[in-house]
Design an enzyme around this catalytic site. Structure first.
Site, short mmCIF file in Angstrom:
data_model
loop_
_atom_site.label_atom_id
_atom_site.label_comp_id
_atom_site.label_asym_id
_atom_site.label_seq_id
_atom_site.Cartn_x
_atom_site.Cartn_y
_atom_site.Cartn_z
N LYS A 39 0.82 -1.21 0.00
CA LYS A 39 0.00 0.00 0.00
C LYS A 39 0.85 1.27 0.00
O LYS A 39 0.42 2.33 0.41
CB LYS A 39 -0.97 0.02 1.19
CG LYS A 39 -1.89 -1.17 1.28
CD LYS A 39 -2.55 -1.52 -0.04
CE LYS A 39 -3.43 -0.39 -0.57
NZ LYS A 39 -3.95 -0.70 -1.93
N GLY A 66 2.39 2.12 -3.00
CA GLY A 66 2.36 2.57 -4.39
C GLY A 66 3.23 1.72 -5.29
O GLY A 66 3.72 2.20 -6.32
N ARG A 92 2.51 -0.83 -7.29
CA ARG A 92 1.95 -1.04 -8.64
C ARG A 92 2.10 0.21 -9.49
O ARG A 92 2.49 0.14 -10.66
CB ARG A 92 0.48 -1.47 -8.54
CG ARG A 92 -0.25 -1.58 -9.89
CD ARG A 92 0.43 -2.49 -10.88
NE ARG A 92 0.54 -3.87 -10.41
CZ ARG A 92 1.15 -4.83 -11.09
NH1 ARG A 92 1.70 -4.57 -12.26
NH2 ARG A 92 1.21 -6.05 -10.59
N LYS A 97 -7.53 1.05 -7.21
CA LYS A 97 -6.55 1.99 -6.67
C LYS A 97 -7.25 3.29 -6.29
O LYS A 97 -8.21 3.71 -6.92
CB LYS A 97 -5.45 2.26 -7.69
CG LYS A 97 -4.74 0.99 -8.18
CD LYS A 97 -4.06 0.25 -7.03
CE LYS A 97 -3.39 -1.01 -7.51
NZ LYS A 97 -2.78 -1.81 -6.43
N HIS A 126 -10.70 6.22 2.09
CA HIS A 126 -10.45 5.69 3.43
C HIS A 126 -11.63 6.00 4.36
O HIS A 126 -12.28 7.05 4.24
CB HIS A 126 -9.18 6.32 4.02
CG HIS A 126 -7.93 5.91 3.30
ND1 HIS A 126 -6.68 6.37 3.65
CD2 HIS A 126 -7.73 5.06 2.25
CE1 HIS A 126 -5.77 5.84 2.86
NE2 HIS A 126 -6.38 5.06 2.00
#
Length: 345
Positions: A99, A101, A103, A308, A312
Site C-alpha cells: 500500500k 504505491g 503497482r 486503486k 479511506h
C-alpha cells in the site's frame, strides 16, 4: 469545342492540385506526429554518457506489441531466438512496501523503453513453496526482453518477510532494491481499507480500524497488528542492511509519486543508470480518477485499476495523533539511515 477542352483541362489541374496539397499536408502532419513522439523515447545510437550498451531501435517496436505476444505464449522458440529475446533475472526489484504505491511505480517505470516489467507478483522469495522450485522456475516467470533491457518485478511482501534478504542476496548480491513508502499512519489506514473491502465483498463483518490499531487493554498502539507493524519501516530495513549496503537501496516517496510523479521517476532513472526518457508528456492527471494516468504514445494510454485510490474510512483524530506520535522516532531513524527526509508529521 475548344471551350469544353479548356474547362476539362482546368478541372483536371484542379484535381491534381488538390491531390498534391493533400499529400503535402499528410507529410507535414506525419512529421509533426513524429516530432511529438520524440520526447517519449528519442532514438539514439547509444545511451550516452552513462556508458550503457547499444539499445536496438526494434526494441521500441516490440515494447507494446510483440513482447506482449511472447508473454502470452503466442510464439515459437524459433521466433524468440530470431529476435534475440531472453528471459532475464531482474536487475532491480521493488521490494515494498504494501500500500505504498508499488503497482503505480512499476507501471510508471514501464514507460521507459529500457524497462520490461513482470506483469504479476511472483512471490518467489517470500513463498517457501515457490522458492523450493528453484531459480530457473523464477527466471521463466520473467517477461521476454532484450539483453540490454532491465527486467523489474515487484512483490511488496518481500520487505517484511524475514527470509527474503538472504535469498535475494544469494541470487544477486549487487541487485538494486526499490522501496516506496508513504506516511506510516496513512499507509496503515490504506492497508486496513483494502482488507475491509475484501471482507465486505464476502459479506463478512470486520473490526473498526481504531479497535485493531489500539490495544484495548493498554490503550497503546498495537504493534501486533500487521498494518501497524508494516509501517515501522526502519525495523524491516535494518534486517536488509545485514546483507546489502544502503547504496543499493533507493527510497521512493509514495505520497509525492501520487501528487507529482515525474521528479520521483527521474530519481529512479538516475538510480538505475538509465538515460532520461520519461517526460511530462507520458503522465496526465485524470480528474475523474483523482490521480495520474500513463501515456505511452498518441494512441495508447493506461490508467491503474479502479481498485486503486480507495476512499479511506473516517478514523478518530485522537487515534491518528497517537499513531503519528508512535511512528515519529522510527521515522527519524529511517531518515537518518536512508539519507532521505520525507515530509511526514
Amino acid at each position: 469545342m475548344l471551350f469544353k477542352q479548356q474547362a476539362w483541362l482546368r478541372q483536371k489541374l484542379l484535381v491534381l492540385g488538390s491531390l498534391a496539397i493533400g499529400s503535402l499536408l499528410y507529410l507535414v502532419a506525419r512529421v509533426g506526429s513524429l516530432d511529438r513522439l520524440q520526447p517519449i523515447c528519442p532514438i539514439e545510437g547509444r545511451f550516452g554518457a552513462r556508458g550503457q550498451a547499444e539499445f536496438p531501435l526494434r526494441a521500441l517496436q516490440f515494447k507494446r506489441g510483440l513482447l506482449h505476444e511472447f508473454r502470452k505464449g503466442n510464439s515459437s522458440k524459433e521466433q524468440v531466438r530470431l529476435h534475440d529475446l531472453v528471459q532475464q533475472l531482474p536487475k532491480a526489484i521493488i521490494i515494498g512496501v504494501r500500500k505504498g504505491g508499488t503497482r503505480a511505480l512499476l507501471e510508471m517505470l514501464n514507460l521507459h523503453p529500457a524497462v520490461v516489467k513482470a506483469s504479476q507478483e511472483i512471490h518467489f522469495f517470500d513463498n517457501d513453496e515457490n522458492y523450493a522450485k528453484g531459480i530457473e522456475w523464477y527466471r521463466k516467470k520473467m517477461p521476454f526482453s532484450y539483453p540490454q533491457q532491465i527486467t523489474i518485478e515487484k512483490s511488496p511482501a518481500y520487505f517484511i518477510t524475514e527470509e527474503v534478504p538472504e535469498r535475494i542476496y544469494k541470487m544477486n548480491s549487487s541487485i538494486k532494491l526499490l522501496i516506496i513508502v508513504r506516511e506510516p499512519t496513512t499507509r496503515a489506514i490504506s492497508d486496513y481499507t483494502q482488507v475491509l473491502e475484501g471482507k465486505e465483498r464476502k459479506n463478512k463483518t470486520y473490526y473498526k480500524f481504531e479497535k485493531l490499531a489500539i490495544d484495548p487493554n493498554t490503550c497503546e498502539v498495537n504493534t501486533k497488528y500487521k498494518a501497524v507493524r508494516t509501517s515501522i519501516y526502519t525495523k524491516h530495513l535494518e534486517r536488509w542492511l545485514k546483507y546489502f549496503p544502503i547504496e543499493q537501496f533507493h527510497i521512493v516517496d509514495g505520497d509525492r509519486l501520487i501528487m507529482e510523479p515525474l521528479p520521483e521517476l527521474q530519481l529512479v532513472e538516475k538510480f538505475l543508470n538509465l538515460p532520461p526518457r520519461i517526460s511530462q508528456y507520458n503522465l496526465y492527471f485524470n480528474a475523474t480518477r483523482g490521480f495520474y494516468c500513463l501515456r505511452f504514445n498518441i494512441i495508447f494510454n493506461k490508467c491503474l485499476a479502479g481498485s486503486k485510490g480507495r476512499i479511506h474510512p473516517e478514523v478518530d483524530p485522537s487515534v491518528i495523533t497517537k499513531l503519528r506520535k508512535f511512528f515519529h522516532p522510527f521515522n527519524q531513524k529511517f531518515y537518518q539511515i536512508t539519507g532521505r527526509t520525507l515530509n511526514w508529521p
